[in-house]
Write a protein that holds these residues in place. Sequence first.
Motif, PDB file in Angstrom:
ATOM      1  N   THR A 296      -6.838   9.853   7.607  1.00 34.39           N
ATOM      2  CA  THR A 296      -6.280   8.505   7.755  1.00 34.39           C
ATOM      3  C   THR A 296      -4.792   8.554   8.088  1.00 34.39           C
TER       4      THR A 296
ATOM      5  N   GLN B  58      -4.450   9.513  11.786  1.00 36.58           N
ATOM      6  CA  GLN B  58      -4.819   8.399  12.662  1.00 36.58           C
ATOM      7  C   GLN B  58      -3.711   7.346  12.691  1.00 36.58           C
ATOM      8  N   SER B  59      -3.187   7.026  11.528  1.00 38.56           N
ATOM      9  CA  SER B  59      -2.103   6.047  11.444  1.00 38.56           C
ATOM     10  C   SER B  59      -0.887   6.516  12.237  1.00 38.56           C
ATOM     11  N   SER B  60      -0.528   7.767  12.062  1.00 36.65           N
ATOM     12  CA  SER B  60       0.615   8.343  12.765  1.00 36.65           C
ATOM     13  C   SER B  60       0.414   8.296  14.277  1.00 36.65           C
TER      14      SER B  60
ATOM     15  N   GLU C  49       0.061  -1.451   7.666  1.00 32.99           N
ATOM     16  CA  GLU C  49      -0.637  -0.213   7.310  1.00 32.99           C
ATOM     17  C   GLU C  49      -0.996  -0.177   5.822  1.00 32.99           C
TER      18      GLU C  49
ATOM     19  N   VAL D  16      -4.118  -2.343   5.820  1.00 35.65           N
ATOM     20  CA  VAL D  16      -5.230  -1.588   6.412  1.00 35.65           C
ATOM     21  C   VAL D  16      -5.707  -0.509   5.436  1.00 35.65           C
ATOM     22  N   GLY D  17      -4.767   0.158   4.795  1.00 33.81           N
ATOM     23  CA  GLY D  17      -5.117   1.181   3.813  1.00 33.81           C
ATOM     24  C   GLY D  17      -5.880   0.608   2.635  1.00 33.81           C
TER      25      GLY D  17
ATOM     26  N   ASN E 122      -1.877   6.304   4.806  1.00 33.35           N
ATOM     27  CA  ASN E 122      -1.591   5.330   5.868  1.00 33.35           C
ATOM     28  C   ASN E 122      -0.110   4.993   5.925  1.00 33.35           C
TER      29      ASN E 122
ATOM     30  N   SER F  48       2.336   6.261   8.922  1.00 35.41           N
ATOM     31  CA  SER F  48       2.968   5.274   9.798  1.00 35.41           C
ATOM     32  C   SER F  48       4.493   5.325   9.728  1.00 35.41           C
TER      33      SER F  48
END
Length: 157
Positions: free
Chosen positions: A36, A39-41, A65, A68-69, A109, A113
């Motif tokens: 996760t 993907q966020s990064s 984020e 979303v997390g 997340n 991010s």
Amino acid sequence: MGSVNAFIVHRYEEVLATIPIIAAFMTTMVGAGGNTGGQSSTLIIRSMALGDIELKDWWKVLLRESYVGLVLGSILGAVLFVRGFMISHNIMVNFSAALSLLIIIVFANVVGSMLPFIGKLMRIDPAIMAGPLITTIADLAGIWIYFAVVTYMLRIR
């Protein structure tokens, strides 16, 4: 960094000896955080490259984020709680694993991010902040969060 992970596991050796079934959830905790966070990064780096977000947007990204997390972590935590009964009939073990997964996903997340923003702020290519760095951070934090939550929830020690 793998040796740091081993140190964390070693520190909680008594916890594992007391309730060995918790070892079955360890790979889930490590994998979920790295995935996760990565993907966020990746999404943030792409948005930066396209000019969709700027440094000043960090707080909006942080809030989004985090949300979303929370959503993703809640769904995956619920699935893990139910799936956990395939390996353990201890409700508290399964709940501890589910709660740990939620916390790990929110953490990954947020960190995933924010690292590209830190890179850009330091005038480093934000892409350097992706991949192995976020995975390593999320893996280390994930295993520590898992053991901390399990220890607290199951009142071990």
